[in-house]
Each structure stands twice: as structure tokens, then as C-alpha cells.
Design a protein around this motif. Structure first.
Motif, short mmCIF file in Angstrom:
data_model
loop_
_atom_site.label_atom_id
_atom_site.label_comp_id
_atom_site.label_asym_id
_atom_site.label_seq_id
_atom_site.Cartn_x
_atom_site.Cartn_y
_atom_site.Cartn_z
N GLY A 1 -46.29 -46.62 -30.50
CA GLY A 1 -47.49 -46.68 -31.32
C GLY A 1 -47.48 -47.75 -32.38
N ALA A 2 -46.31 -48.01 -32.99
CA ALA A 2 -46.25 -48.91 -34.13
C ALA A 2 -45.57 -50.25 -33.84
N LEU A 3 -44.71 -50.30 -32.82
CA LEU A 3 -43.91 -51.51 -32.61
C LEU A 3 -44.05 -52.10 -31.22
N SER A 4 -45.02 -51.67 -30.44
CA SER A 4 -45.14 -52.15 -29.06
C SER A 4 -45.59 -53.61 -28.97
N LYS A 5 -46.01 -54.21 -30.10
CA LYS A 5 -46.36 -55.62 -30.08
C LYS A 5 -45.12 -56.51 -30.12
N LEU A 6 -43.98 -55.91 -30.43
CA LEU A 6 -42.73 -56.66 -30.38
C LEU A 6 -42.29 -56.85 -28.93
N GLU A 7 -41.43 -57.82 -28.71
CA GLU A 7 -40.84 -58.03 -27.39
C GLU A 7 -39.82 -56.92 -27.12
N PRO A 8 -39.52 -56.63 -25.82
CA PRO A 8 -38.55 -55.57 -25.53
C PRO A 8 -37.21 -55.74 -26.23
N GLY A 9 -36.71 -56.98 -26.29
CA GLY A 9 -35.45 -57.22 -26.98
C GLY A 9 -35.54 -56.92 -28.47
N GLU A 10 -36.69 -57.23 -29.05
CA GLU A 10 -36.90 -56.96 -30.48
C GLU A 10 -37.00 -55.46 -30.74
N MET A 11 -37.66 -54.74 -29.83
CA MET A 11 -37.73 -53.28 -29.96
C MET A 11 -36.35 -52.66 -29.83
N ALA A 12 -35.55 -53.17 -28.90
CA ALA A 12 -34.18 -52.66 -28.73
C ALA A 12 -33.36 -52.92 -29.98
N LEU A 13 -33.57 -54.09 -30.60
CA LEU A 13 -32.85 -54.44 -31.82
C LEU A 13 -33.17 -53.44 -32.93
N VAL A 14 -34.45 -53.08 -33.06
CA VAL A 14 -34.85 -52.10 -34.07
C VAL A 14 -34.17 -50.75 -33.80
N ARG A 15 -34.15 -50.34 -32.54
CA ARG A 15 -33.57 -49.03 -32.21
C ARG A 15 -32.07 -48.97 -32.50
N PHE A 16 -31.39 -50.09 -32.29
CA PHE A 16 -29.95 -50.11 -32.57
C PHE A 16 -29.66 -50.29 -34.06
N LEU A 17 -30.46 -51.11 -34.74
CA LEU A 17 -30.18 -51.45 -36.13
C LEU A 17 -30.65 -50.39 -37.13
N ALA A 18 -31.78 -49.75 -36.85
CA ALA A 18 -32.41 -48.86 -37.83
C ALA A 18 -31.49 -47.74 -38.33
N PRO A 19 -30.69 -47.10 -37.47
CA PRO A 19 -29.83 -46.01 -37.98
C PRO A 19 -28.55 -46.48 -38.64
N LEU A 20 -28.26 -47.78 -38.60
CA LEU A 20 -26.98 -48.29 -39.10
C LEU A 20 -26.70 -47.92 -40.56
N PRO A 21 -27.67 -48.04 -41.49
CA PRO A 21 -27.37 -47.69 -42.89
C PRO A 21 -26.99 -46.22 -43.09
N LEU A 22 -27.46 -45.33 -42.22
CA LEU A 22 -27.14 -43.92 -42.34
C LEU A 22 -25.85 -43.54 -41.61
N LEU A 23 -25.53 -44.25 -40.54
CA LEU A 23 -24.38 -43.89 -39.73
C LEU A 23 -23.08 -44.54 -40.21
N LEU A 24 -23.16 -45.81 -40.63
CA LEU A 24 -21.96 -46.55 -40.97
C LEU A 24 -21.15 -45.91 -42.11
N PRO A 25 -21.78 -45.50 -43.23
CA PRO A 25 -20.98 -44.93 -44.33
C PRO A 25 -20.23 -43.66 -43.95
N SER A 26 -20.81 -42.88 -43.02
CA SER A 26 -20.19 -41.60 -42.68
C SER A 26 -18.87 -41.76 -41.94
N ILE A 27 -18.62 -42.95 -41.38
CA ILE A 27 -17.34 -43.19 -40.69
C ILE A 27 -16.18 -43.05 -41.67
N PHE A 28 -16.41 -43.48 -42.91
CA PHE A 28 -15.33 -43.53 -43.89
C PHE A 28 -15.23 -42.25 -44.72
N LEU A 29 -16.05 -41.24 -44.37
CA LEU A 29 -16.01 -39.96 -45.08
C LEU A 29 -15.19 -38.92 -44.33
N GLN A 30 -14.45 -39.36 -43.31
CA GLN A 30 -13.68 -38.43 -42.49
C GLN A 30 -12.38 -39.09 -42.05
#
Length: 298
Positions: free
Chosen positions: A24-53
Motif C-alpha cells: 500500500g505505501a511502498l509499491s512504487k519502489l523497485e523490488p530491490g528497494e522494497m527488499a532493502l526496506v524489509r531487511f533494514l527497518a528492524p535493524l535498530p530494534l534487533l541489533l542492540p538486543s544481541i548484546f543484552l544476552q
């Protein structure tokens, strides 16, 4: 209700909502750009938790499995985004219902997990569901839905994704066994969030990177809101998926997670006016029945 079942349902709903936002919101992007968003978007939430365990000892088997996973994940996500961008959600996303049927083979080859011949009827139900999904009222001929499936690029792409996911689901479980679910979940998707941009930066030229940057600068609140929402939803999906699959048979867990196909059919009808809803809804139910039969076979 078993904990893994509830976690798998959470993963399913998070996945369906993420797909809806992407289309609905990002389909104007190219497939590679959409894939980049899907991989990058959760990084700020996931990366710090690696070092909490506690970080488990990672041997050669873990790194070999990780190396096998990454190219498959990138290929699957590119095909996934291409299918999502070019086709109706209610036709392409349900093709992921074939993943548990493929896991009957890949689960045996990779994990040594087996299911009984009851799985055959699950596969048949899934195929029949795909038949109904591509049934168009007013078009005659018993083979018309199969021709429609073969001619529908989005469905073909997602069927390929389903096959790849049957391999990555089993490899992912093996990587969990070589580490731990709470470590592997944030580590793996953070690793992808770092590696994938590097991969695309080598693949794209400077003009392509500048165009991508301009799209996000000019995208406004709607685009950035979508990116933030995807980051939160993908983080929820990652943790619920990894915890669930570590507590259950891989085929069982993926079977429940594939309830996302019914959510996708419903969201496609509500938000994008996709139809006809009746044959697609019934087809989705048969595909879900097939998933259930495969998952509960012993």
C-alpha cells in the motif's frame, strides 16, 4: 494452547500486516528497494538486543549454515517483493502455503524430520486450493485455473519463494540448534540488515543510490511511518518465529504461520478491492487445510 502455536499466529499476523503496508505505501519502489526496506527497518530494534544476552559458542557448523542461508534469503526476498509489487496479494501470498508441503522433503533431507503419508492429502488439498484461487467466474474449462497460475508471474515468483523458504526454514532451525533461539533471532536478521545493503551498494551504481535516497527524502511522513511500522512488525515476527520453531516441528510451525495467507486474502479485499473474494477465500481455506494435514501428519 501450546506457547509455540500462539507465537506462530503472532508471526503470521505480523507478516500479513507488513505485506499490506509494503504494497500500500511502498509499491512504487523497485523490488530491490522494497527488499532493502524489509531487511533494514528492524535493524535498530534487533541489533542492540544481541548484546543484552550471553553469546553462545559458535562453531564451524553455525557459520557454514549461516553462509548457506544468506544468498537464499536475498534471492527469496527479491522474488517476494517483485511478486508483491506486480500482483494482487490474494493471488500471490497464498502460494506460500506450499512451503510445508516442500518441507516434507527438505525437512527430511536437512533435519531428519519425517511425516506420514497423510501429508499426501495435505499436498493435494493445497494444490486444489491453488486451483480455486485462480478460478475466474465466467471462464470455462477445467484447466483454466492451471493456465492462469502458469501465466500469473506473481504466483510463479511466490511459488519459487515457497520452495526457497522450505530450505531456509530448516537451515534456520539447524542454526538455532547450533546457537540459541534468543541469540539467533536478532543476530541473523541484524546480519542480513548489514550484509544486504552492502550487497546492493555493489550491485547498484551511484545514480541508483541517489535516486533511492531522493525517494525517501521526498517520501514524507507516509513513507517514513510505513518504514517504522515495518521495522516494529518485522522485529515482532522475527522473535515469535524463532521462538516458535525452536519449540516445535518445523513443518508444524510453518503450517500455523501460513495462516497469514487468509489474512492476506482478507486484507487484499478490504484495502485493495481484490477479488473475486469467494473463490479466493474458499481456495485459501483448502490451502490452509492442506497445511494442517501436512503439519499434523506423524
Amino acid at each position: 494452547m501450546s506457547p509455540w502455536f500462539g507465537l506462530a499466529l503472532i508471526a503470521a499476523l505480523s507478516t500479513a500486516i507488513t505485506d499490506t503496508i509494503l504494497k500500500g505505501a511502498l509499491s512504487k519502489l523497485e523490488p530491490g528497494e522494497m527488499a532493502l526496506v524489509r531487511f533494514l527497518a528492524p535493524l535498530p530494534l534487533l541489533l542492540p538486543s544481541i548484546f543484552l544476552q550471553d553469546i553462545p559458542r559458535l562453531d564451524f557448523r553455525f557459520w557454514l549454515t549461516l553462509t548457506s542461508l544468506v544468498p537464499l534469503e536475498i534471492l527469496a526476498m527479491l522474488l517476494y517483493m517483485k511478486a508483491l509489487r506486480m500482483s494482487e496479494m490474494s493471488l500471490s501470498i497464498p502460494m506460500l502455503a506450499f512451503t510445508p508441503s516442500f518441507i516434507v522433503v527438505t525437512g527430511w533431507l536437512i533435519l531428519g524430520e519425517t511425516v506420514s503419508t497423510r501429508g499426501f492429502w495435505g499436498i493435494m488439498s493445497t494444490v486444489f486450493g491453488a486451483y480455486l484461487l485462480h478460478l475466474t467466474p465466467g471462464k470455462s474449462g477445467p484447466f483454466e485455473p492451471f493456465r492462469a497460475l502458469l501465466n500469473h508471474k506473481g504466483s510463479r515468483y511466490m511459488l519459487a519463494v515457497s520452495l526457497i523458504y522450505s530450505v531456509t526454514s530448516c537451515l534456520g532451525k539447524r542454526a538455532i540448534l547450533y546457537s540459541s533461539p534468543l541469540f539467533f533471532a536478532p543476530f541473523y536478521f541484524s546480519f542480513l540488515g548489514i550484509i544486504v545493503p552492502l550487497f546492493f551498494s555493489l550491485y547498484w551504481n551511484e545514480n541508483a543510490l541517489n535516486r533511492l535516497g531522493a525517494k525517501f527524502v521526498n517520501g514524507g511522513i507516509r513513507m517514513w511511518g510505513a518504514v517504522i511500522s515495518i521495522g516494529i512488525l518485522q522485529s515482532i515476527m522475527v522473535y515469535s518465529h524463532m521462538l516458535s520453531i525452536s519449540l516445535s516441528n518445523a513443518a508444524y510451525m510453518i503450517a500455523v504461520k501460513r495462516t497469514s495467507l487468509l489474512f492476506s486474502i482478507l486484507f487484499g479485499a478490504i484495502f485493495f478491492k481484490e477479488g473475486p473474494l469467494l473463490p479466493r477465500g474458499i481456495g485459501g481455506i483448502f490451502m490452509l487445510l492442506g497445511v494442517y494435514l501436512v503439519a499434523t501428519s506423524k
